[in-house]
Design a protein around this motif. Sequence first.
Motif, PDB file in Angstrom:
ATOM      1  N   ARG A   1       0.865  -1.196   0.000  1.00 41.05           N
ATOM      2  CA  ARG A   1       0.000   0.000   0.000  1.00 41.05           C
ATOM      3  C   ARG A   1       0.896   1.240   0.000  1.00 41.05           C
ATOM      4  NH1 ARG A   1      -1.943  -5.095   1.962  1.00 41.05           N
ATOM      5  NH2 ARG A   1      -4.233  -5.062   1.989  1.00 41.05           N
ATOM      6  N   SER A   2       1.604   1.438  -1.082  1.00 38.70           N
ATOM      7  CA  SER A   2       2.660   2.443  -1.141  1.00 38.70           C
ATOM      8  C   SER A   2       2.155   3.869  -0.976  1.00 38.70           C
ATOM      9  CB  SER A   2       3.413   2.313  -2.468  1.00 38.70           C
ATOM     10  OG  SER A   2       2.496   2.344  -3.566  1.00 38.70           O
ATOM     11  N   SER A   3       1.031   4.195  -1.572  1.00 41.51           N
ATOM     12  CA  SER A   3       0.525   5.569  -1.453  1.00 41.51           C
ATOM     13  C   SER A   3       0.086   5.865  -0.027  1.00 41.51           C
ATOM     14  CB  SER A   3      -0.628   5.815  -2.425  1.00 41.51           C
ATOM     15  OG  SER A   3      -1.728   4.975  -2.134  1.00 41.51           O
ATOM     16  N   LEU A   4      -0.446   4.855   0.667  1.00 43.69           N
ATOM     17  CA  LEU A   4      -0.869   5.062   2.052  1.00 43.69           C
ATOM     18  C   LEU A   4       0.340   5.254   2.966  1.00 43.69           C
ATOM     19  CD1 LEU A   4      -3.828   2.514   2.326  1.00 43.69           C
ATOM     20  CD2 LEU A   4      -3.896   4.953   1.817  1.00 43.69           C
ATOM     21  N   MET A   5       1.419   4.524   2.699  1.00 39.58           N
ATOM     22  CA  MET A   5       2.634   4.726   3.483  1.00 39.58           C
ATOM     23  C   MET A   5       3.204   6.113   3.235  1.00 39.58           C
ATOM     24  SD  MET A   5       6.079   2.370   3.800  1.00 39.58           S
ATOM     25  CE  MET A   5       6.611   2.545   2.097  1.00 39.58           C
ATOM     26  N   ARG A   6       3.243   6.530   1.979  1.00 37.65           N
ATOM     27  CA  ARG A   6       3.732   7.875   1.661  1.00 37.65           C
ATOM     28  C   ARG A   6       2.902   8.942   2.379  1.00 37.65           C
ATOM     29  NH1 ARG A   6       1.844   9.580  -3.952  1.00 37.65           N
ATOM     30  NH2 ARG A   6      -0.038   9.550  -2.675  1.00 37.65           N
ATOM     31  N   ASN A   7       1.592   8.791   2.300  1.00 43.52           N
ATOM     32  CA  ASN A   7       0.710   9.780   2.934  1.00 43.52           C
ATOM     33  C   ASN A   7       0.884   9.800   4.449  1.00 43.52           C
ATOM     34  OD1 ASN A   7      -0.203  10.219   0.351  1.00 43.52           O
ATOM     35  ND2 ASN A   7      -2.147   9.144   0.637  1.00 43.52           N
ATOM     36  N   TYR A   8       1.077   8.618   5.032  1.00 40.00           N
ATOM     37  CA  TYR A   8       1.251   8.548   6.483  1.00 40.00           C
ATOM     38  C   TYR A   8       2.528   9.275   6.910  1.00 40.00           C
ATOM     39  CZ  TYR A   8       2.022   7.009  11.197  1.00 40.00           C
ATOM     40  OH  TYR A   8       2.270   7.014  12.548  1.00 40.00           O
ATOM     41  N   THR A   9       3.630   9.034   6.213  1.00 39.79           N
ATOM     42  CA  THR A   9       4.888   9.671   6.612  1.00 39.79           C
ATOM     43  C   THR A   9       4.802  11.187   6.455  1.00 39.79           C
ATOM     44  OG1 THR A   9       5.869   9.346   4.409  1.00 39.79           O
ATOM     45  CG2 THR A   9       6.245   7.624   6.067  1.00 39.79           C
ATOM     46  N   ARG A  10       4.090  11.649   5.455  1.00 44.96           N
ATOM     47  CA  ARG A  10       3.913  13.106   5.304  1.00 44.96           C
ATOM     48  C   ARG A  10       3.136  13.665   6.490  1.00 44.96           C
ATOM     49  NH1 ARG A  10       2.203  13.519  -1.126  1.00 44.96           N
ATOM     50  NH2 ARG A  10       4.323  13.354  -1.990  1.00 44.96           N
TER      51      ARG A  10
ATOM     52  N   SER B   1       6.865  -3.663  -1.922  1.00 39.12           N
ATOM     53  CA  SER B   1       6.944  -4.942  -2.610  1.00 39.12           C
ATOM     54  C   SER B   1       6.423  -4.762  -4.035  1.00 39.12           C
ATOM     55  CB  SER B   1       6.115  -5.982  -1.859  1.00 39.12           C
ATOM     56  OG  SER B   1       6.141  -7.225  -2.521  1.00 39.12           O
ATOM     57  N   VAL B   2       7.205  -5.198  -5.013  1.00 34.74           N
ATOM     58  CA  VAL B   2       6.847  -5.044  -6.429  1.00 34.74           C
ATOM     59  C   VAL B   2       7.057  -6.381  -7.119  1.00 34.74           C
ATOM     60  CG1 VAL B   2       7.381  -3.848  -8.594  1.00 34.74           C
ATOM     61  CG2 VAL B   2       7.506  -2.606  -6.415  1.00 34.74           C
ATOM     62  N   GLU B   3       5.996  -6.966  -7.629  1.00 37.65           N
ATOM     63  CA  GLU B   3       6.087  -8.296  -8.219  1.00 37.65           C
ATOM     64  C   GLU B   3       6.185  -8.311  -9.739  1.00 37.65           C
ATOM     65  OE1 GLU B   3       1.640  -7.916  -6.993  1.00 37.65           O
ATOM     66  OE2 GLU B   3       3.561  -6.961  -6.511  1.00 37.65           O
ATOM     67  N   ASP B   4       5.856  -7.186 -10.387  1.00 38.85           N
ATOM     68  CA  ASP B   4       5.884  -7.140 -11.850  1.00 38.85           C
ATOM     69  C   ASP B   4       5.805  -5.687 -12.308  1.00 38.85           C
ATOM     70  OD1 ASP B   4       3.170  -6.347 -11.614  1.00 38.85           O
ATOM     71  OD2 ASP B   4       2.478  -8.416 -11.767  1.00 38.85           O
ATOM     72  N   GLY B   5       5.858  -5.496 -13.620  1.00 41.32           N
ATOM     73  CA  GLY B   5       5.849  -4.151 -14.162  1.00 41.32           C
ATOM     74  C   GLY B   5       4.551  -3.405 -13.963  1.00 41.32           C
ATOM     75  N   ALA B   6       3.463  -4.121 -13.728  1.00 39.28           N
ATOM     76  CA  ALA B   6       2.165  -3.471 -13.538  1.00 39.28           C
ATOM     77  C   ALA B   6       2.096  -2.702 -12.226  1.00 39.28           C
ATOM     78  CB  ALA B   6       1.044  -4.511 -13.598  1.00 39.28           C
ATOM     79  N   HIS B   7       3.038  -2.956 -11.332  1.00 34.44           N
ATOM     80  CA  HIS B   7       2.993  -2.318 -10.011  1.00 34.44           C
ATOM     81  C   HIS B   7       4.202  -1.406  -9.770  1.00 34.44           C
ATOM     82  CE1 HIS B   7       0.275  -5.824  -9.555  1.00 34.44           C
ATOM     83  NE2 HIS B   7      -0.423  -4.951  -8.853  1.00 34.44           N
ATOM     84  N   LYS B   8       4.788  -0.895 -10.840  1.00 36.89           N
ATOM     85  CA  LYS B   8       5.938   0.001 -10.703  1.00 36.89           C
ATOM     86  C   LYS B   8       5.577   1.313 -10.018  1.00 36.89           C
ATOM     87  CE  LYS B   8       7.299   0.007 -15.042  1.00 36.89           C
ATOM     88  NZ  LYS B   8       8.159   0.282 -16.226  1.00 36.89           N
ATOM     89  N   SER B   9       4.301   1.676 -10.035  1.00 39.24           N
ATOM     90  CA  SER B   9       3.912   2.940  -9.397  1.00 39.24           C
ATOM     91  C   SER B   9       4.257   2.942  -7.911  1.00 39.24           C
ATOM     92  CB  SER B   9       2.412   3.191  -9.578  1.00 39.24           C
ATOM     93  OG  SER B   9       1.646   2.163  -8.960  1.00 39.24           O
ATOM     94  N   ARG B  10       4.338   1.765  -7.311  1.00 42.10           N
ATOM     95  CA  ARG B  10       4.717   1.699  -5.897  1.00 42.10           C
ATOM     96  C   ARG B  10       6.110   2.290  -5.676  1.00 42.10           C
ATOM     97  NH1 ARG B  10       2.877  -4.602  -5.327  1.00 42.10           N
ATOM     98  NH2 ARG B  10       0.611  -4.273  -5.423  1.00 42.10           N
ATOM     99  N   ILE B  11       6.990   2.123  -6.650  1.00 38.33           N
ATOM    100  CA  ILE B  11       8.342   2.662  -6.533  1.00 38.33           C
ATOM    101  C   ILE B  11       8.304   4.178  -6.552  1.00 38.33           C
ATOM    102  CG2 ILE B  11      10.630   2.750  -7.608  1.00 38.33           C
ATOM    103  CD1 ILE B  11      10.070  -0.075  -8.714  1.00 38.33           C
ATOM    104  N   GLU B  12       7.475   4.745  -7.410  1.00 43.04           N
ATOM    105  CA  GLU B  12       7.359   6.202  -7.459  1.00 43.04           C
ATOM    106  C   GLU B  12       6.798   6.751  -6.156  1.00 43.04           C
ATOM    107  OE1 GLU B  12       8.752   8.052  -9.779  1.00 43.04           O
ATOM    108  OE2 GLU B  12       9.447   6.081 -10.461  1.00 43.04           O
ATOM    109  N   HIS B  13       5.815   6.065  -5.585  1.00 42.62           N
ATOM    110  CA  HIS B  13       5.287   6.495  -4.282  1.00 42.62           C
ATOM    111  C   HIS B  13       6.381   6.436  -3.223  1.00 42.62           C
ATOM    112  CE1 HIS B  13       1.084   5.029  -5.733  1.00 42.62           C
ATOM    113  NE2 HIS B  13       1.342   6.252  -6.154  1.00 42.62           N
ATOM    114  N   LEU B  14       7.166   5.369  -3.247  1.00 40.00           N
ATOM    115  CA  LEU B  14       8.247   5.196  -2.278  1.00 40.00           C
ATOM    116  C   LEU B  14       9.238   6.351  -2.366  1.00 40.00           C
ATOM    117  CD1 LEU B  14       9.640   3.206  -0.197  1.00 40.00           C
ATOM    118  CD2 LEU B  14      10.986   2.406  -2.150  1.00 40.00           C
ATOM    119  N   LYS B  15       9.605   6.731  -3.571  1.00 42.35           N
ATOM    120  CA  LYS B  15      10.614   7.767  -3.764  1.00 42.35           C
ATOM    121  C   LYS B  15      10.106   9.149  -3.378  1.00 42.35           C
ATOM    122  CE  LYS B  15      13.030   7.483  -7.537  1.00 42.35           C
ATOM    123  NZ  LYS B  15      13.366   7.341  -8.963  1.00 42.35           N
TER     124      LYS B  15
END
Length: 252
Positions: A111-120, A137-151
Amino acid sequence: MAQKTQIEWTDATWNPVAGCIKVGAGCDNCYAERFAERWRGVPDHPYEFGFDLRLWPARLKQPRAWKRPRMIFVNSMSDLFQKEIPIEFVDQVFDAMEAADWHVYQVLTKRSSLMRNYTRRRYGAGKVPSHIWLGVSVEDGAHKSRIEHLKQIKSDALFISFEPLLAPVGEIDLRGVAWAIVGGESGPGARPMDGAWATEIRLMCERDSVAFFFKQWGGARPKSGGRTLDGEEWNGFPWQIVPNSILEALRS
Protein backbone atom coordinates in the motif's frame (compact mmCIF):
# COMPACT_ATOMS: atom_id res chain seq x y z
CA MET A 1 9.51 -11.25 22.08
CA ALA A 2 10.38 -10.74 18.45
CA GLN A 3 11.03 -14.03 16.73
CA LYS A 4 14.21 -15.30 15.11
CA THR A 5 13.80 -15.80 11.41
CA GLN A 6 15.30 -17.64 8.45
CA ILE A 7 14.76 -14.61 6.22
CA GLU A 8 18.27 -13.86 4.98
CA TRP A 9 18.04 -10.08 4.92
CA THR A 10 16.92 -9.51 8.51
CA ASP A 11 17.60 -10.76 12.04
CA ALA A 12 14.15 -11.02 13.59
CA THR A 13 10.45 -10.40 13.04
CA TRP A 14 8.00 -8.35 15.10
CA ASN A 15 4.28 -8.59 14.48
CA PRO A 16 2.13 -6.02 16.30
CA VAL A 17 -0.36 -6.75 13.52
CA ALA A 18 -1.20 -10.13 12.01
CA GLY A 19 -3.41 -11.04 9.10
CA CYS A 20 -3.91 -9.28 5.81
CA ILE A 21 -6.25 -8.65 2.88
CA LYS A 22 -4.92 -9.56 -0.56
CA VAL A 23 -4.31 -6.77 -3.06
CA GLY A 24 -2.80 -8.40 -6.13
CA ALA A 25 -1.12 -11.32 -7.87
CA GLY A 26 1.86 -11.16 -5.55
CA CYS A 27 -0.45 -12.16 -2.70
CA ASP A 28 -1.96 -15.23 -4.39
CA ASN A 29 0.36 -17.77 -2.74
CA CYS A 30 1.07 -15.80 0.44
CA TYR A 31 3.41 -17.73 2.75
CA ALA A 32 2.07 -15.90 5.81
CA GLU A 33 -1.52 -16.86 5.04
CA ARG A 34 -0.49 -20.46 4.42
CA PHE A 35 1.23 -20.60 7.81
CA ALA A 36 -1.52 -18.83 9.76
CA GLU A 37 -4.37 -20.88 8.35
CA ARG A 38 -2.77 -24.08 9.61
CA TRP A 39 -3.73 -22.99 13.11
CA ARG A 40 -7.24 -21.70 12.53
CA GLY A 41 -9.59 -23.02 15.19
CA VAL A 42 -6.84 -24.05 17.61
CA PRO A 43 -7.88 -22.47 20.94
CA ASP A 44 -5.46 -19.92 22.43
CA HIS A 45 -3.03 -20.17 19.53
CA PRO A 46 -1.80 -16.79 18.20
CA TYR A 47 -3.39 -17.74 14.87
CA GLU A 48 -6.58 -19.21 16.29
CA PHE A 49 -8.40 -16.96 13.80
CA GLY A 50 -6.18 -17.88 10.88
CA PHE A 51 -5.14 -14.98 8.70
CA ASP A 52 -7.96 -12.66 9.77
CA LEU A 53 -6.67 -9.18 10.56
CA ARG A 54 -5.81 -8.82 14.24
CA LEU A 55 -4.07 -6.12 16.27
CA TRP A 56 -1.72 -7.07 19.11
CA PRO A 57 -1.33 -4.04 21.42
CA ALA A 58 0.54 -6.12 23.99
CA ARG A 59 3.37 -6.59 21.49
CA LEU A 60 4.04 -2.87 21.17
CA LYS A 61 6.43 -2.99 24.13
CA GLN A 62 8.49 -5.86 22.76
CA PRO A 63 11.27 -3.91 20.99
CA ARG A 64 12.19 -2.07 24.19
CA ALA A 65 12.78 -5.41 25.94
CA TRP A 66 15.35 -6.46 23.34
CA LYS A 67 18.51 -4.65 24.39
CA ARG A 68 20.99 -5.80 21.74
CA PRO A 69 20.51 -4.00 18.40
CA ARG A 70 18.79 -6.07 15.73
CA MET A 71 17.52 -5.70 12.20
CA ILE A 72 13.77 -6.21 12.67
CA PHE A 73 11.28 -6.97 9.89
CA VAL A 74 8.06 -5.31 11.03
CA ASN A 75 4.84 -7.25 10.35
CA SER A 76 6.22 -10.20 8.44
CA MET A 77 2.70 -11.63 8.86
CA SER A 78 0.79 -8.56 7.74
CA ASP A 79 0.91 -5.12 6.10
CA LEU A 80 0.91 -2.14 8.46
CA PHE A 81 -0.74 0.19 5.95
CA GLN A 82 -4.00 -1.65 5.38
CA LYS A 83 -6.96 0.74 5.38
CA GLU A 84 -8.64 -1.43 7.99
CA ILE A 85 -5.94 -0.68 10.61
CA PRO A 86 -6.83 2.41 12.68
CA ILE A 87 -4.38 5.24 12.12
CA GLU A 88 -4.06 5.53 15.90
CA PHE A 89 -2.59 2.04 16.01
CA VAL A 90 -0.15 2.80 13.20
CA ASP A 91 0.91 5.79 15.31
CA GLN A 92 1.54 3.48 18.25
CA VAL A 93 3.72 1.20 16.11
CA PHE A 94 5.80 4.17 14.98
CA ASP A 95 5.95 5.43 18.57
CA ALA A 96 7.37 2.06 19.60
CA MET A 97 9.97 2.10 16.83
CA GLU A 98 11.04 5.62 17.70
CA ALA A 99 11.29 4.78 21.42
CA ALA A 100 13.53 1.73 20.85
CA ASP A 101 15.86 3.45 18.42
CA TRP A 102 18.81 1.11 18.91
CA HIS A 103 17.22 -1.28 16.40
CA VAL A 104 16.77 -0.93 12.66
CA TYR A 105 13.18 -1.55 11.55
CA GLN A 106 12.25 -2.72 8.05
CA VAL A 107 8.67 -1.87 7.14
CA LEU A 108 7.44 -3.36 3.86
CA THR A 109 4.11 -2.65 2.18
CA LYS A 110 2.13 -3.01 -1.01
CA ARG A 111 0.00 0.00 0.00
CA SER A 112 2.66 2.44 -1.14
CA SER A 113 0.52 5.57 -1.45
CA LEU A 114 -0.87 5.06 2.05
CA MET A 115 2.63 4.73 3.48
CA ARG A 116 3.73 7.88 1.66
CA ASN A 117 0.71 9.78 2.93
CA TYR A 118 1.25 8.55 6.48
CA THR A 119 4.89 9.67 6.61
CA ARG A 120 3.91 13.11 5.30
CA ARG A 121 1.32 13.37 8.05
CA ARG A 122 3.67 12.22 10.79
CA TYR A 123 6.93 13.93 9.83
CA GLY A 124 5.78 16.88 7.76
CA ALA A 125 8.75 18.44 5.97
CA GLY A 126 11.21 16.38 8.02
CA LYS A 127 12.80 13.05 7.18
CA VAL A 128 11.75 9.68 8.51
CA PRO A 129 14.16 8.64 11.33
CA SER A 130 17.17 6.87 9.84
CA HIS A 131 16.63 3.67 11.83
CA ILE A 132 13.17 3.16 10.27
CA TRP A 133 13.57 1.73 6.77
CA LEU A 134 10.58 1.89 4.47
CA GLY A 135 10.08 -0.43 1.53
CA VAL A 136 7.60 -1.55 -1.10
CA SER A 137 6.94 -4.94 -2.61
CA VAL A 138 6.85 -5.04 -6.43
CA GLU A 139 6.09 -8.30 -8.22
CA ASP A 140 5.88 -7.14 -11.85
CA GLY A 141 5.85 -4.15 -14.16
CA ALA A 142 2.16 -3.47 -13.54
CA HIS A 143 2.99 -2.32 -10.01
CA LYS A 144 5.94 0.00 -10.70
CA SER A 145 3.91 2.94 -9.40
CA ARG A 146 4.72 1.70 -5.90
CA ILE A 147 8.34 2.66 -6.53
CA GLU A 148 7.36 6.20 -7.46
CA HIS A 149 5.29 6.49 -4.28
CA LEU A 150 8.25 5.20 -2.28
CA LYS A 151 10.61 7.77 -3.76
CA GLN A 152 8.24 10.54 -2.70
CA ILE A 153 9.02 9.72 0.96
CA LYS A 154 11.70 11.84 2.63
CA SER A 155 14.14 9.17 3.74
CA ASP A 156 17.62 7.93 2.93
CA ALA A 157 16.57 4.40 3.90
CA LEU A 158 14.25 3.26 1.11
CA PHE A 159 14.21 -0.29 -0.20
CA ILE A 160 12.32 -2.50 -2.65
CA SER A 161 11.48 -6.19 -2.42
CA PHE A 162 10.97 -7.69 -5.86
CA GLU A 163 9.53 -10.86 -4.36
CA PRO A 164 7.92 -12.93 -5.56
CA LEU A 165 9.15 -11.69 -8.95
CA LEU A 166 6.42 -12.90 -11.32
CA ALA A 167 7.20 -10.99 -14.52
CA PRO A 168 9.69 -8.46 -15.86
CA VAL A 169 9.44 -5.02 -14.29
CA GLY A 170 10.86 -3.13 -17.24
CA GLU A 171 12.84 0.09 -17.06
CA ILE A 172 12.81 1.77 -13.63
CA ASP A 173 14.68 4.69 -12.10
CA LEU A 174 16.18 3.46 -8.83
CA ARG A 175 18.01 6.65 -7.91
CA GLY A 176 17.26 7.50 -4.29
CA VAL A 177 16.65 3.85 -3.36
CA ALA A 178 19.26 2.26 -1.10
CA TRP A 179 18.57 -1.45 -1.47
CA ALA A 180 16.82 -3.97 -3.72
CA ILE A 181 15.97 -7.57 -2.84
CA VAL A 182 14.97 -10.08 -5.53
CA GLY A 183 13.50 -13.53 -5.05
CA GLY A 184 11.35 -16.16 -6.67
CA GLU A 185 8.17 -17.60 -5.20
CA SER A 186 8.26 -20.72 -3.04
CA GLY A 187 5.75 -23.20 -1.69
CA PRO A 188 2.86 -25.16 -3.24
CA GLY A 189 2.02 -23.89 -6.71
CA ALA A 190 5.07 -21.63 -6.87
CA ARG A 191 5.23 -19.68 -10.12
CA PRO A 192 8.64 -19.80 -11.82
CA MET A 193 10.93 -16.80 -12.12
CA ASP A 194 12.89 -16.14 -15.31
CA GLY A 195 16.52 -15.36 -14.59
CA ALA A 196 16.48 -12.58 -17.18
CA TRP A 197 13.99 -10.66 -15.03
CA ALA A 198 16.31 -10.78 -12.02
CA THR A 199 19.40 -9.91 -14.08
CA GLU A 200 17.62 -6.89 -15.53
CA ILE A 201 17.03 -5.56 -12.01
CA ARG A 202 20.61 -6.33 -10.97
CA LEU A 203 22.00 -4.31 -13.87
CA MET A 204 19.74 -1.36 -13.09
CA CYS A 205 20.94 -1.52 -9.48
CA GLU A 206 24.54 -1.35 -10.68
CA ARG A 207 23.71 1.60 -12.91
CA ASP A 208 21.95 3.52 -10.12
CA SER A 209 24.35 2.54 -7.28
CA VAL A 210 21.79 0.44 -5.37
CA ALA A 211 22.84 -2.48 -3.13
CA PHE A 212 21.51 -5.71 -4.68
CA PHE A 213 20.52 -8.83 -2.73
CA PHE A 214 19.43 -12.02 -4.51
CA LYS A 215 17.47 -14.04 -2.00
CA GLN A 216 16.42 -17.21 -3.83
CA TRP A 217 15.13 -18.83 -7.00
CA GLY A 218 12.24 -20.40 -5.10
CA GLY A 219 10.33 -23.52 -6.00
CA ALA A 220 8.64 -26.15 -3.87
CA ARG A 221 10.87 -25.00 -1.00
CA PRO A 222 12.57 -21.61 -0.58
CA LYS A 223 16.03 -23.01 -1.27
CA SER A 224 15.04 -25.45 -4.01
CA GLY A 225 16.95 -23.53 -6.65
CA GLY A 226 19.75 -22.09 -4.55
CA ARG A 227 20.87 -18.46 -4.33
CA THR A 228 23.24 -17.92 -7.24
CA LEU A 229 22.40 -15.59 -10.11
CA ASP A 230 24.63 -15.21 -13.14
CA GLY A 231 27.12 -17.53 -11.45
CA GLU A 232 27.44 -15.55 -8.22
CA GLU A 233 25.82 -14.96 -4.85
CA TRP A 234 24.64 -11.39 -4.45
CA ASN A 235 24.58 -10.25 -0.84
CA GLY A 236 24.51 -6.49 -1.24
CA PHE A 237 23.53 -4.56 1.86
CA PRO A 238 23.22 -0.78 2.33
CA TRP A 239 25.62 -0.36 5.24
CA GLN A 240 25.93 3.32 4.43
CA ILE A 241 22.41 4.01 5.70
CA VAL A 242 22.77 2.16 9.02
CA PRO A 243 22.95 4.75 11.83
CA ASN A 244 26.48 4.98 13.24
CA SER A 245 25.16 4.39 16.76
CA ILE A 246 24.19 0.81 15.92
CA LEU A 247 26.49 0.02 12.99
CA GLU A 248 29.14 -1.83 14.99
CA ALA A 249 26.62 -3.98 16.87
CA LEU A 250 24.90 -5.08 13.66
CA ARG A 251 28.17 -5.95 11.95
CA SER A 252 29.44 -8.04 14.87
